[in-house]
Scaffold this motif. Structure first.
Motif, PDB file in Angstrom:
ATOM      1  N   UNK A 166       5.242  20.063   7.338  1.00 40.11           N
ATOM      2  CA  UNK A 166       4.195  19.606   8.247  1.00 40.11           C
ATOM      3  C   UNK A 166       3.575  18.345   7.671  1.00 40.11           C
ATOM      4  N   UNK A 167       3.173  17.430   8.543  1.00 42.78           N
ATOM      5  CA  UNK A 167       2.584  16.161   8.112  1.00 42.78           C
ATOM      6  C   UNK A 167       1.121  16.087   8.541  1.00 42.78           C
ATOM      7  N   UNK A 168       0.319  15.429   7.701  1.00 43.96           N
ATOM      8  CA  UNK A 168      -1.106  15.233   7.973  1.00 43.96           C
ATOM      9  C   UNK A 168      -1.453  13.767   7.728  1.00 43.96           C
ATOM     10  N   UNK A 169      -2.611  13.366   8.261  1.00 41.55           N
ATOM     11  CA  UNK A 169      -3.091  12.022   7.952  1.00 41.55           C
ATOM     12  C   UNK A 169      -4.586  12.045   7.678  1.00 41.55           C
TER      13      UNK A 169
ATOM     14  N   UNK B 223      -7.438  22.954   7.885  1.00 39.99           N
ATOM     15  CA  UNK B 223      -8.738  23.622   8.019  1.00 39.99           C
ATOM     16  C   UNK B 223      -9.638  23.352   6.814  1.00 39.99           C
ATOM     17  N   UNK B 224      -9.142  23.606   5.610  1.00 41.44           N
ATOM     18  CA  UNK B 224      -9.989  23.460   4.421  1.00 41.44           C
ATOM     19  C   UNK B 224     -10.265  21.996   4.098  1.00 41.44           C
ATOM     20  N   UNK B 225      -9.218  21.183   3.982  1.00 42.98           N
ATOM     21  CA  UNK B 225      -9.419  19.779   3.601  1.00 42.98           C
ATOM     22  C   UNK B 225      -9.771  18.874   4.783  1.00 42.98           C
ATOM     23  N   UNK B 226      -9.570  19.344   5.990  1.00 42.79           N
ATOM     24  CA  UNK B 226      -9.966  18.574   7.168  1.00 42.79           C
ATOM     25  C   UNK B 226      -9.026  17.446   7.539  1.00 42.79           C
ATOM     26  N   UNK B 227      -7.775  17.501   7.079  1.00 49.25           N
ATOM     27  CA  UNK B 227      -6.809  16.468   7.446  1.00 49.25           C
ATOM     28  C   UNK B 227      -6.290  16.742   8.855  1.00 49.25           C
ATOM     29  N   UNK B 228      -5.871  15.697   9.533  1.00 56.25           N
ATOM     30  CA  UNK B 228      -5.378  15.805  10.898  1.00 56.25           C
ATOM     31  C   UNK B 228      -3.860  15.926  10.891  1.00 56.25           C
ATOM     32  N   UNK B 229      -3.348  16.948  11.542  1.00 62.27           N
ATOM     33  CA  UNK B 229      -1.895  17.093  11.620  1.00 62.27           C
ATOM     34  C   UNK B 229      -1.323  16.040  12.559  1.00 62.27           C
ATOM     35  N   UNK B 230      -0.191  15.466  12.157  1.00 65.94           N
ATOM     36  CA  UNK B 230       0.522  14.504  12.995  1.00 65.94           C
ATOM     37  C   UNK B 230       1.928  15.031  13.251  1.00 65.94           C
ATOM     38  N   UNK B 231       2.487  14.629  14.379  1.00 68.37           N
ATOM     39  CA  UNK B 231       3.830  15.081  14.740  1.00 68.37           C
ATOM     40  C   UNK B 231       4.865  14.446  13.825  1.00 68.37           C
ATOM     41  N   UNK B 232       5.794  15.261  13.401  1.00 70.39           N
ATOM     42  CA  UNK B 232       6.945  14.749  12.655  1.00 70.39           C
ATOM     43  C   UNK B 232       7.934  14.165  13.662  1.00 70.39           C
ATOM     44  N   UNK B 233       8.693  13.182  13.241  1.00 70.79           N
ATOM     45  CA  UNK B 233       9.749  12.688  14.136  1.00 70.79           C
ATOM     46  C   UNK B 233      10.704  13.822  14.503  1.00 70.79           C
TER      47      UNK B 233
ATOM     48  N   UNK C  88      -5.890   5.713   6.513  1.00 77.60           N
ATOM     49  CA  UNK C  88      -4.631   5.032   6.843  1.00 77.60           C
ATOM     50  C   UNK C  88      -3.452   5.604   6.046  1.00 77.60           C
ATOM     51  N   UNK C  89      -3.603   6.829   5.559  1.00 82.14           N
ATOM     52  CA  UNK C  89      -2.573   7.447   4.728  1.00 82.14           C
ATOM     53  C   UNK C  89      -2.052   8.726   5.369  1.00 82.14           C
ATOM     54  N   UNK C  90      -0.869   9.124   4.938  1.00 81.82           N
ATOM     55  CA  UNK C  90      -0.323  10.394   5.369  1.00 81.82           C
ATOM     56  C   UNK C  90       0.014  11.246   4.150  1.00 81.82           C
ATOM     57  N   UNK C  91      -0.077  12.546   4.340  1.00 86.02           N
ATOM     58  CA  UNK C  91       0.315  13.527   3.348  1.00 86.02           C
ATOM     59  C   UNK C  91       1.382  14.394   4.002  1.00 86.02           C
ATOM     60  N   UNK C  92       2.574  14.371   3.440  1.00 85.82           N
ATOM     61  CA  UNK C  92       3.680  15.155   3.985  1.00 85.82           C
ATOM     62  C   UNK C  92       3.891  16.383   3.115  1.00 85.82           C
ATOM     63  N   UNK C  93       3.972  17.536   3.742  1.00 87.35           N
ATOM     64  CA  UNK C  93       4.322  18.765   3.048  1.00 87.35           C
ATOM     65  C   UNK C  93       5.765  19.049   3.417  1.00 87.35           C
TER      66      UNK C  93
ATOM     67  N   UNK D 130       0.847  -1.192   0.000  1.00 82.69           N
ATOM     68  CA  UNK D 130       0.000   0.000   0.000  1.00 82.69           C
ATOM     69  C   UNK D 130       0.882   1.241   0.000  1.00 82.69           C
ATOM     70  N   UNK D 131       0.263   2.375  -0.203  1.00 83.91           N
ATOM     71  CA  UNK D 131       0.989   3.638  -0.123  1.00 83.91           C
ATOM     72  C   UNK D 131       1.027   4.073   1.326  1.00 83.91           C
ATOM     73  N   UNK D 132       2.195   4.401   1.809  1.00 81.94           N
ATOM     74  CA  UNK D 132       2.353   4.880   3.179  1.00 81.94           C
ATOM     75  C   UNK D 132       2.042   6.370   3.258  1.00 81.94           C
ATOM     76  N   UNK D 133       2.610   7.140   2.320  1.00 86.46           N
ATOM     77  CA  UNK D 133       2.373   8.582   2.323  1.00 86.46           C
ATOM     78  C   UNK D 133       2.622   9.160   0.938  1.00 86.46           C
ATOM     79  N   UNK D 134       2.138  10.357   0.775  1.00 89.21           N
ATOM     80  CA  UNK D 134       2.376  11.167  -0.415  1.00 89.21           C
ATOM     81  C   UNK D 134       3.112  12.398   0.083  1.00 89.21           C
ATOM     82  N   UNK D 135       4.071  12.886  -0.690  1.00 88.92           N
ATOM     83  CA  UNK D 135       4.737  14.125  -0.302  1.00 88.92           C
ATOM     84  C   UNK D 135       4.559  15.165  -1.391  1.00 88.92           C
ATOM     85  N   UNK D 136       4.176  16.350  -0.969  1.00 95.12           N
ATOM     86  CA  UNK D 136       4.124  17.517  -1.838  1.00 95.12           C
ATOM     87  C   UNK D 136       5.157  18.515  -1.329  1.00 95.12           C
ATOM     88  N   UNK D 137       5.778  19.218  -2.242  1.00 91.56           N
ATOM     89  CA  UNK D 137       6.772  20.207  -1.855  1.00 91.56           C
ATOM     90  C   UNK D 137       6.116  21.571  -1.652  1.00 91.56           C
TER      91      UNK D 137
END
Length: 128
Positions: free
Chosen positions: A48-51, A29-39, A54-59, A7-14
């Motif tokens: 900043x990372x969001x989830x 706020x707009x998309x409603x994703x939940x921020x998660x702590x970065x290591x 079962x996926x994460x989106x990393x900025x 499966x895909x663990x995460x997607x990263x956008x720059x």
């Protein structure tokens, strides 16, 4: 084959430096994703990372940032019409695309110019 991709663990956008606040507003706020702590070991890089589900989106911050204008992540949406209304309420424009039979989709540009696709499969009436 001795391995399997599962499966895909995460997607990263720059994003450009110092854009975390804009990322939190748009993706949180707009998309409603939940921020998660970065290591802790990665915090100094910025971003900043969001989830969602079962996926994460990393900025990720890139000093020589250039937006992805063609390559994009594609997100399934339940109730695309309501999602379009939601985007409009935030003043966010989108481009509609009906080039795939049975799929309604839109393209949205994040605050940094990256293209994202949001789609919903629609039921088609049976035809003979």
């Amino acid at each position: 084959m001795t391995f399997t991709l599962t499966h895909i663990d995460h997607i990263q956008l720059a994003a450009p430096p110092n854009s975390e606040s804009e990322a939190r507003h748009f993706f949180g706020t707009v998309l409603g994703l939940t921020e998660v702590k970065k290591p802790e070991s990665l915090k100094k890089r910025g971003g900043v990372w969001f989830e969602f589900g079962s996926y994460q989106l990393h900025i990720g911050v890139k000093p020589t940032f250039s937006p992805a204008k063609k390559a994009q992540p594609g997100f399934h949406v339940k109730n695309l019409p309501a999602f379009k209304d939601h985007l409009t309420s935030f003043g966010i424009s989108f481009i509609e695309d009906k080039n795939i039979t049975g799929v309604e989709r839109i393209y949205v540009t994040d605050p940094f110019g990256n293209r994202m696709e949001f789609l919903e499969k629609v039921n088609l009436p049976f035809s003979n």
